[in-house]
Design a protein around this motif. Structure first.
Motif, PDB file in Angstrom:
ATOM      1  N   CYS A   1       0.699  -1.117   0.091  1.00  0.00           N
ATOM      2  CA  CYS A   1       0.147   0.054   0.157  1.00  0.00           C
ATOM      3  C   CYS A   1       0.734   1.211  -0.032  1.00  0.00           C
ATOM      4  N   PRO A   2       0.372   2.387  -0.409  1.00  0.00           N
ATOM      5  CA  PRO A   2       1.032   3.646  -0.140  1.00  0.00           C
ATOM      6  C   PRO A   2       1.232   4.002   1.365  1.00  0.00           C
ATOM      7  N   GLY A   3       2.312   4.321   1.699  1.00  0.00           N
ATOM      8  CA  GLY A   3       2.507   4.640   3.093  1.00  0.00           C
ATOM      9  C   GLY A   3       2.772   3.246   3.981  1.00  0.00           C
TER      10      GLY A   3
ATOM     11  N   PRO B   1      -0.762  14.988   1.768  1.00  0.00           N
ATOM     12  CA  PRO B   1      -0.078  14.102   0.816  1.00  0.00           C
ATOM     13  C   PRO B   1       1.393  15.367   0.666  1.00  0.00           C
ATOM     14  N   VAL B   2       2.448  14.457   0.035  1.00  0.00           N
ATOM     15  CA  VAL B   2       3.571  15.181  -0.128  1.00  0.00           C
ATOM     16  C   VAL B   2       3.350  15.989  -1.522  1.00  0.00           C
ATOM     17  N   VAL B   3       4.187  17.202  -1.712  1.00  0.00           N
ATOM     18  CA  VAL B   3       4.118  18.032  -2.842  1.00  0.00           C
ATOM     19  C   VAL B   3       5.324  17.888  -3.520  1.00  0.00           C
TER      20      VAL B   3
ATOM     21  N   GLY C   1       8.355   2.073  -5.884  1.00  0.00           N
ATOM     22  CA  GLY C   1       7.156   1.306  -6.125  1.00  0.00           C
ATOM     23  C   GLY C   1       5.831   1.730  -5.321  1.00  0.00           C
ATOM     24  N   CYS C   2       5.918   3.056  -5.170  1.00  0.00           N
ATOM     25  CA  CYS C   2       4.873   3.524  -4.257  1.00  0.00           C
ATOM     26  C   CYS C   2       3.785   3.754  -5.342  1.00  0.00           C
ATOM     27  N   PRO C   3       2.502   3.185  -5.283  1.00  0.00           N
ATOM     28  CA  PRO C   3       1.393   3.185  -6.054  1.00  0.00           C
ATOM     29  C   PRO C   3       0.891   4.962  -5.927  1.00  0.00           C
ATOM     30  N   ALA C   4       1.302   5.670  -5.095  1.00  0.00           N
ATOM     31  CA  ALA C   4       0.757   7.108  -5.069  1.00  0.00           C
ATOM     32  C   ALA C   4       1.859   7.763  -6.218  1.00  0.00           C
ATOM     33  N   LEU C   5       2.952   7.457  -6.624  1.00  0.00           N
ATOM     34  CA  LEU C   5       4.045   8.029  -7.589  1.00  0.00           C
ATOM     35  C   LEU C   5       3.725   7.565  -8.927  1.00  0.00           C
TER      36      LEU C   5
ATOM     37  N   LEU D   1      -4.020   8.918  -2.934  1.00  0.00           N
ATOM     38  CA  LEU D   1      -3.564   7.615  -2.342  1.00  0.00           C
ATOM     39  C   LEU D   1      -2.340   7.909  -1.494  1.00  0.00           C
ATOM     40  N   CYS D   2      -1.503   9.197  -1.468  1.00  0.00           N
ATOM     41  CA  CYS D   2      -0.595   9.519  -0.786  1.00  0.00           C
ATOM     42  C   CYS D   2      -0.951   9.514   0.592  1.00  0.00           C
ATOM     43  N   THR D   3      -0.152   8.720   1.384  1.00  0.00           N
ATOM     44  CA  THR D   3      -0.306   8.964   3.050  1.00  0.00           C
ATOM     45  C   THR D   3       0.595  10.032   3.739  1.00  0.00           C
ATOM     46  N   GLY D   4       1.473  10.548   2.792  1.00  0.00           N
ATOM     47  CA  GLY D   4       2.202  11.733   3.390  1.00  0.00           C
ATOM     48  C   GLY D   4       3.451  10.973   4.391  1.00  0.00           C
TER      49      GLY D   4
ATOM     50  N   GLY E   1       6.273  10.044   3.667  1.00  0.00           N
ATOM     51  CA  GLY E   1       7.526  11.051   3.597  1.00  0.00           C
ATOM     52  C   GLY E   1       8.774  10.359   3.117  1.00  0.00           C
ATOM     53  N   VAL E   2       8.602   8.796   3.020  1.00  0.00           N
ATOM     54  CA  VAL E   2       9.698   8.058   2.463  1.00  0.00           C
ATOM     55  C   VAL E   2      10.291   8.444   1.224  1.00  0.00           C
ATOM     56  N   CYS E   3       9.511   8.978   0.378  1.00  0.00           N
ATOM     57  CA  CYS E   3       9.987   9.461  -0.832  1.00  0.00           C
ATOM     58  C   CYS E   3      10.673  10.699  -0.943  1.00  0.00           C
ATOM     59  N   THR E   4      10.643  11.521   0.172  1.00  0.00           N
ATOM     60  CA  THR E   4      11.157  12.839   0.492  1.00  0.00           C
ATOM     61  C   THR E   4      12.688  12.555   0.523  1.00  0.00           C
TER      62      THR E   4
HETATM   63  S1  SF4 Z   1       4.860  10.212   0.917  1.00  0.00           S
HETATM   64 FE1  SF4 Z   1       5.703   9.336  -0.888  1.00  0.00          FE
HETATM   65  S2  SF4 Z   1       6.266   7.212  -0.508  1.00  0.00           S
HETATM   66 FE2  SF4 Z   1       4.615   7.962   1.228  1.00  0.00          FE
HETATM   67  S3  SF4 Z   1       2.823   7.435   0.322  1.00  0.00           S
HETATM   68 FE3  SF4 Z   1       3.195   9.605  -0.233  1.00  0.00          FE
HETATM   69  S4  SF4 Z   1       4.049   9.406  -2.417  1.00  0.00           S
HETATM   70 FE4  SF4 Z   1       3.943   7.469  -1.219  1.00  0.00          FE
END
Ligand code: SF4
Ligand code: SF4
Lengths: 197, 584
Positions: B344-346, B525-527, B541-545, B560-563, B565-568
């Motif tokens: 899942c996202p997050g 969500p991240v920006v 492989g996050c479904p939100a990206l 979808l993004c849970t914020g 922050g891993v991608c940041t």
């Molecule tokens: S913060 Fe990044 S890694 Fe986390 S759910 Fe949102 S897009 Fe995916």
């Protein structure tokens, strides 16, 4: 292949988490309310984590197998466009397709390893009729909650079937919790109206 | 009253109606909802056990004490529970004991598709196989009756399609939940060799009585029809055969161990050619052949995967030289891209796996959502065998190939660790292993739909319970190096993992974060701003990206993004920012 007499086969397809099982339960209730035998088959477990999922409903005087055979679905209700295309081979030639106009990219598309096919709806229209398309999410949002998109799709399906509306209304009341019923009735009506009933 | 129930719900209803007092299980698809539904009935003590062996032992104890018992597990769970099962066949029971095994032909959600029908003759216990939900409910009652009458555990074997299909069930009134008086009976329940030998003779005699019962039970029945050929079948295959050949003569077996050999012989005498329609192994077929009866089965049907109405129709028609109106597959203008399941996202596992991949480690995996880390783009796992094998397997890899030792980690979920990881960890310490074990503690059994376990501090029925302390547990096994990390803190995760794999002694890292689906209020969500189009973040492989064609920048799906922050922390250009930190 000889088809079982008087069995209606409905395939509900989508992405894990979209609510195909709840829609299936409403449909099953519609079958029961008509005094029919009903079987329904669903997917749990790993595929539910965002994978392709399918719920199958069969209703008729007597139904044996809980599964629909390829080429024998009378109705395909797709909660997502790509899934409509994936499962279309399950339809019989004159089958009805109902599609939620929503695109959810699978991971191979997200990471650029595959392309989301651009011509899904024309490809389906070339082979099946009718192909009914509506933005179920948006309609559900207007009815009070985007989560009711599955019930909008049931409204669209009701427009394509010849089952008295009172039976659908009873089924909604039997399956949906009372405090969400008003929203879902509006969502159902929105789906129904899309196709001019 | 008639109502539509899944096979699993019907089993639970059967437990309620037929006086079950104790029900135990470890969750596993497709069996999980059996106990979840029994738990709604307050008259029954229902519980998740840490694993299937414990579940069956608790069940057997309750049956010896005089209660009616139901124990449920997925097919591979019976392997774990096989030890008590084979001896329970010797002791027999006082209150009825039914073991529900849900097999998974086609491997919808499993690592293998073993045919558990073989357990019945192997353990020498009777077996019932329902075809639909009504039979599933009825057979709970029949199994308990057989269990008490013949003094034996009974195997009730379902498959995914029976467990997860809904069909109409007549609801009955609940019977009495009486407990038989307890009496000490050493020769029956203390399996010393001398007593075991006596019970072995008892089993031989019990088998004969069960054999006679099988000849007369109404769940084995002939449906007469066209006698040009006959079909012998059981379970879901019966429904496929019935639909495929409405006019055929069918012997539908509801009890498939022991087989009613007399009845089968008579049936064979009534029909022309004899077919066996069964999924997976030639279980019925081989026994029927051993009776000297000519029969066609796996010669025309696959011994793997699921059957279907079409398959049964076409293969039998082919064998009979009859025509079927086969459908030509219509050509399709293009192929649909696959939609594999994804974390899942997050999901708290994602960032940790990203680090393991960056460090190019050898990773032994285990059973759970995190098995999905084996798929691209993370593609981080080297193995996944069975519950617990990540830890013991890592020890084996190190001993077999010492060159791997300094880049080897085992990853295992909290529920899986408690199921059967503890003994492996003990072995690492005891036998001088140095692998690093990472416990992915998301506070639930996520894959099967969020069940509690001894590490969550809550029971199946929602009662508070002691919460296993993973740190203290690892230390008590002799692991001196135990570190806790937040899997969202990637720099820290990288530092800790790099440090621990370098140390030539056992170490445990506990990566703790609740499963994303249990977090009720996700962060904003991240920006994205100033994306350099390097696509490094897509390797998460996050479904939100996503990186839509021609967009020139990565996009975040705010729905979808849970914020998390891993991608940041993966973006080297600071283009992905947590909401509110845009200008940091
Ligand atoms: S913060 Fe990044 S890694 Fe986390 S759910 Fe949102 S897009 Fe995916
Ligand atoms: S259910 Fe929980 S553990 Fe499983 S993939 Fe989703 S977030 Fe991760």
């Amino acid at each position: 292949m000889k088809k079982m007499p008087n069995v209606t086969n409905i395939l509900l397809v989508g992405v894990g988490g979209q609510g195909t099982i709840l829609a299936g339960k409403i449909l099953a209730q519609v079958g029961l309310a008509q005094g029919l035998d009903v079987k329904m088959s669903e997917i749990h477990g790993m595929a539910q984590r965002g994978g392709s999922v399918v719920t199958q409903v069969r209703m008729g005087e007597q139904v044996f197998s809980p599964l629909i055979e390829p080429g024998e679905a009378d109705f395909l209700v797709a909660f997502e466009k790509l899934e409509a295309y994936r499962w279309a081979q399950m339809l019989r030639p004159a089958g009805t397709v109902i599609i939620n106009d929503q695109r959810i990219d699978p991971l191979p598309v997200l990471v650029g390893a595959a392309v989301y096919p651009p011509d899904i709806v024309p490809a389906l229209k070339a082979r099946f009729s009718p192909v009914l398309l509506a933005p179920a999410q948006t309609l559900a949002g207007r009815a009070g909650s985007e989560k009711a998109a599955n019930v909008v799709l049931m409204g669209m399906l009701a427009a394509g079937m010849t089952i008295p509306l009172t039976i659908w209304q009873e089924a909604l009341a039997a399956v949906i919790p009372p405090k969400l019923l008003a929203i879902n009735r509006r969502a159902f009506a929105a789906g129904l109206e899309t196709f001019g009933n | 009253m008639r109502t539509l129930l899944t096979g699993n719900e019907a089993i639970a209803r059967g437990a309620y109606e037929y006086g079950v007092k104790v029900a135990t299980a470890y969750p596993g698809t497709p069996s999980t909802e059996i106990l979840e539904n029994i738990a709604k009935c307050s008259e029954i003590h229902s519980q998740w056990s840490p694993n299937e062996k414990v579940a069956l032992e608790v069940g057997l104890g309750a049956a010896i004490a005089g209660a009616r018992v139901l124990v449920a597990m997925k097919h591979v769970g019976v392997n774990v529970a096989a030890d008590p099962l084979f001896t329970a066949a010797y002791t027999g029971v006082r209150g009825g004991l039914v073991l529900v095994s849900t097999d998974d032909p086609g491997m919808h959600s499993s690592q293998n598709e073993q045919d558990n029908r073989h357990y019945a003759p192997f353990a020498k216990i009777p077996m019932l196989e329902p075809a639909d939900s009504q039979q599933a409910k009825d057979m709970v009652g029949l199994a308990l009756e057989i269990s008490e009458t013949f003094d034996t555990p009974v195997l009730l074997r379902l498959t995914t399609r029976v467990s997860h299909s809904r069909s109409l069930v007549n609801l009955g009134e609940p019977g009495e939940r009486a407990v038989k008086p307890y009496q000490k009976d050493v020769a029956k329940y203390v399996m010393l060799p001398a007593y075991g030998r006596q019970r072995r003779l008892f089993i031989a005699e019990r088998d004969k009585r069960l054999q006679a019962f099988a000849e007369n039970t109404p769940v084995n029945r002939i449906e007469p029809g066209d006698q040009a050929f006959g079909i012998i079948t059981s379970g879901i295959s019966y429904l496929y055969a019935r639909e495929a050949w409405p006019e055929a003569t069918i012997l539908h077996l509801g009890m498939t161990h022991p087989l009613p050999s007399q009845m089968i012989r008579e049936f064979a005498g009534q029909v022309g050619r004899l077919f066996v329609v069964e999924e997976l192994e030639p279980y019925l077929e081989n026994q029927i052949k051993a009776m000297g009866l000519p029969v066609t089965g796996k010669q025309i049907f696959p011994a793997y995967g699921e059957l279907s109405v079409t398959l049964v129709k076409e293969r039998i028609a082919g064998a009979l030289g009859r025509e079927t109106a086969g459908r030509e597959a219509e050509p399709r203008p293009f192929e649909a891209p696959g939609r594999p399941p994804v974390m899942c996202p997050g999901c708290p596992h994602r960032g940790l796996f990203y680090v393991l991949r960056q460090l190019k480690l050898t990773v032994t995996g285990d059973i759970g959502c995190y098995t999905l880390g084996a798929l691209p783009p993370l593609a981080v796992l080297d193995t996944c065998i069975c519950m617990g094998a990540s830890i013991s397997g890592a020890l084996g890899m190190e001993k077999g190939n010492p060159g791997l030792a300094r880049r080897l980690v085992a990853v295992i979920g909290d529920s899986t660790f408690l199921h059967s990881g503890i003994t492996g960890l003990m072995d690492i310490v005891y036998n001088g292993g140095t692998a690093t074990v990472i416990i992915l503690d998301n506070g639930t059994t996520a894959m099967t739909g969020h069940q509690d376990h001894p590490g969550t501090g809550r029971t199946l029925t929602g009662q508070p319970a002691y919460k296993v302390d993973f740190v203290a547990l690892a230390k008590s096994l002799g692991v001196k190096r135990v570190t806790e990390v937040d899997p969202f803190d990637l720099p820290k995760v990288k530092e800790v993992v790099s440090r621990e794999i370098a140390v030539p002694e056992p170490s445990v890292i506990i990566a703790r974060r609740p499963c994303a689906l249990l977090v009720k209020t996700p962060e904003s969500p991240v920006v994205v701003a100033g994306c350099n189009a390097c696509k490094a973040c897509l390797r998460l492989g996050c479904p939100a990206l996503s990186f839509p064609e021609g967009a020139g920048s990565v996009e975040v799906n705010p729905a979808l993004c849970t914020g998390c922050g891993v991608c940041t922390k993966v973006c080297k250009f600071g283009a992905l920012r947590k909401a509110g930190e845009e200008n940091a």
